[in-house]
Motif scaffolding. Structure first.
Motif, PDB file in Angstrom:
ATOM      1  N   ASP A  78      36.746  18.879  34.446  1.00 35.16           N
ATOM      2  CA  ASP A  78      37.142  17.717  33.648  1.00 35.16           C
ATOM      3  C   ASP A  78      38.044  18.139  32.489  1.00 35.16           C
ATOM      4  OD1 ASP A  78      35.559  16.235  35.353  1.00 35.16           O
ATOM      5  OD2 ASP A  78      34.008  15.803  33.861  1.00 35.16           O
ATOM      6  N   ASP A  79      37.647  19.199  31.777  1.00 38.54           N
ATOM      7  CA  ASP A  79      38.463  19.695  30.660  1.00 38.54           C
ATOM      8  C   ASP A  79      39.828  20.174  31.148  1.00 38.54           C
ATOM      9  OD1 ASP A  79      36.370  19.150  28.935  1.00 38.54           O
ATOM     10  OD2 ASP A  79      35.703  21.240  28.799  1.00 38.54           O
ATOM     11  N   PHE A  80      39.836  20.827  32.291  1.00 40.49           N
ATOM     12  CA  PHE A  80      41.080  21.297  32.885  1.00 40.49           C
ATOM     13  C   PHE A  80      42.002  20.111  33.185  1.00 40.49           C
ATOM     14  CE2 PHE A  80      43.272  22.454  36.965  1.00 40.49           C
ATOM     15  CZ  PHE A  80      44.194  23.333  36.409  1.00 40.49           C
ATOM     16  N   ALA A  81      41.447  19.055  33.771  1.00 43.77           N
ATOM     17  CA  ALA A  81      42.239  17.862  34.099  1.00 43.77           C
ATOM     18  C   ALA A  81      42.789  17.198  32.838  1.00 43.77           C
ATOM     19  CB  ALA A  81      41.404  16.883  34.912  1.00 43.77           C
ATOM     20  N   VAL A  82      41.997  17.148  31.783  1.00 43.32           N
ATOM     21  CA  VAL A  82      42.484  16.589  30.513  1.00 43.32           C
ATOM     22  C   VAL A  82      43.676  17.407  30.022  1.00 43.32           C
ATOM     23  CG1 VAL A  82      41.917  16.222  28.071  1.00 43.32           C
ATOM     24  CG2 VAL A  82      40.295  15.541  29.841  1.00 43.32           C
ATOM     25  N   GLY A  83      43.579  18.723  30.116  1.00 41.91           N
ATOM     26  CA  GLY A  83      44.685  19.577  29.704  1.00 41.91           C
ATOM     27  C   GLY A  83      45.937  19.354  30.533  1.00 41.91           C
ATOM     28  N   VAL A  84      45.759  19.171  31.842  1.00 44.34           N
ATOM     29  CA  VAL A  84      46.888  18.884  32.728  1.00 44.34           C
ATOM     30  C   VAL A  84      47.578  17.601  32.291  1.00 44.34           C
ATOM     31  CG1 VAL A  84      47.471  18.153  35.092  1.00 44.34           C
ATOM     32  CG2 VAL A  84      45.981  20.141  34.720  1.00 44.34           C
ATOM     33  N   GLU A  85      46.796  16.579  32.024  1.00 43.04           N
ATOM     34  CA  GLU A  85      47.379  15.290  31.631  1.00 43.04           C
ATOM     35  C   GLU A  85      48.027  15.367  30.250  1.00 43.04           C
ATOM     36  OE1 GLU A  85      48.042  13.102  33.677  1.00 43.04           O
ATOM     37  OE2 GLU A  85      46.653  13.560  35.297  1.00 43.04           O
ATOM     38  N   ASN A  86      47.451  16.143  29.355  1.00 47.21           N
ATOM     39  CA  ASN A  86      48.072  16.305  28.038  1.00 47.21           C
ATOM     40  C   ASN A  86      49.427  17.001  28.160  1.00 47.21           C
ATOM     41  OD1 ASN A  86      46.013  15.006  26.682  1.00 47.21           O
ATOM     42  ND2 ASN A  86      44.928  16.892  26.167  1.00 47.21           N
ATOM     43  N   THR A  87      49.524  17.961  29.068  1.00 49.53           N
ATOM     44  CA  THR A  87      50.800  18.630  29.316  1.00 49.53           C
ATOM     45  C   THR A  87      51.818  17.644  29.881  1.00 49.53           C
ATOM     46  OG1 THR A  87      49.726  20.765  29.663  1.00 49.53           O
ATOM     47  CG2 THR A  87      51.923  20.482  30.617  1.00 49.53           C
ATOM     48  N   CYS A  88      51.383  16.818  30.823  1.00 49.21           N
ATOM     49  CA  CYS A  88      52.282  15.807  31.392  1.00 49.21           C
ATOM     50  C   CYS A  88      52.713  14.804  30.331  1.00 49.21           C
ATOM     51  CB  CYS A  88      51.612  15.090  32.564  1.00 49.21           C
ATOM     52  SG  CYS A  88      51.461  16.109  34.034  1.00 49.21           S
ATOM     53  N   ALA A  89      51.784  14.403  29.472  1.00 49.98           N
ATOM     54  CA  ALA A  89      52.110  13.451  28.405  1.00 49.98           C
ATOM     55  C   ALA A  89      53.145  14.050  27.454  1.00 49.98           C
ATOM     56  CB  ALA A  89      50.848  13.060  27.640  1.00 49.98           C
ATOM     57  N   HIS A  90      52.950  15.295  27.078  1.00 53.31           N
ATOM     58  CA  HIS A  90      53.885  15.951  26.168  1.00 53.31           C
ATOM     59  C   HIS A  90      55.281  16.025  26.789  1.00 53.31           C
ATOM     60  CE1 HIS A  90      55.162  18.522  22.903  1.00 53.31           C
ATOM     61  NE2 HIS A  90      55.639  19.368  23.793  1.00 53.31           N
ATOM     62  N   ALA A  91      55.346  16.372  28.069  1.00 57.74           N
ATOM     63  CA  ALA A  91      56.634  16.457  28.754  1.00 57.74           C
ATOM     64  C   ALA A  91      57.288  15.078  28.874  1.00 57.74           C
ATOM     65  CB  ALA A  91      56.461  17.084  30.135  1.00 57.74           C
ATOM     66  N   ALA A  92      56.493  14.062  29.181  1.00 56.04           N
ATOM     67  CA  ALA A  92      57.028  12.701  29.311  1.00 56.04           C
ATOM     68  C   ALA A  92      57.535  12.173  27.976  1.00 56.04           C
ATOM     69  CB  ALA A  92      55.965  11.769  29.885  1.00 56.04           C
ATOM     70  N   LEU A  93      56.898  12.589  26.906  1.00 57.76           N
ATOM     71  CA  LEU A  93      57.297  12.128  25.579  1.00 57.76           C
ATOM     72  C   LEU A  93      58.762  12.452  25.304  1.00 57.76           C
ATOM     73  CD1 LEU A  93      56.404  10.885  22.881  1.00 57.76           C
ATOM     74  CD2 LEU A  93      55.861  13.204  22.135  1.00 57.76           C
ATOM     75  N   TRP A  94      59.215  13.621  25.749  1.00 54.04           N
ATOM     76  CA  TRP A  94      60.611  14.000  25.526  1.00 54.04           C
ATOM     77  C   TRP A  94      61.574  13.078  26.263  1.00 54.04           C
ATOM     78  CZ3 TRP A  94      61.900  16.657  21.549  1.00 54.04           C
ATOM     79  CH2 TRP A  94      60.982  17.533  20.990  1.00 54.04           C
TER      80      TRP A  94
END
Length: 134
Positions: A78-94
């Motif tokens: 679960d923590d790993f998946a949250v990290g994956v999504e946070n990485t995707c969110a950060h990339a999408a933000l740009w």
């Protein structure tokens, strides 16, 4: 173009990650959810790759492997998946800062989707999703 490439790299990693989660999960619900999200990220990956090609760019290559968690228990996944999504969110933000309106809309949608998925895995809602806070 660099924001598009970064978003595509994040989606490539997310597909890899969720296929891992689906196989490593000890329960059917988590496994099925991982497979479903791998499919969602594949759609985003295809969209971003096409956006790069449409702009006559060269999509970054898929890596042969991506970082994975050492544990296989539910909380670790679960923590790993949250990290994956946070990485995707950060990339999408740009992408939301792109000059191209279509890319801004794509970035906003991907940011929203990543934020919702992170919440589904037990992540916390940040005041500014996608921003790194340190």
């Amino acid at each position: 173009m660099s924001a598009l490439a970064e978003a595509l790299r994040a989606e490539n990693a997310a597909v890899y990650a969720y296929e891992f989660v689906a196989g490593a999960a000890g329960d059917e619900g988590r496994s099925e959810h991982g497979l479903a999200l791998a499919s969602e990220h594949k759609v985003a990956r295809t969209e971003l790759r096409q956006a790069i090609l449409d702009r006559e760019g060269s999509p970054p290559a898929v890596e042969p492997t991506y970082p994975l968690p050492s544990g296989r228990d539910g909380d670790t996944l679960d923590d790993f998946a949250v990290g994956v999504e946070n990485t995707c969110a950060h990339a999408a933000l740009w992408l939301t800062a792109a000059d191209d309106t279509d890319l801004r809309v794509t970035g906003a949608r991907l940011l929203q989707q990543a934020t919702v998925r992170a919440l589904e895995w037990g992540g916390e809602l940040d005041a500014l999703p996608g921003y790194e806070t340190r």
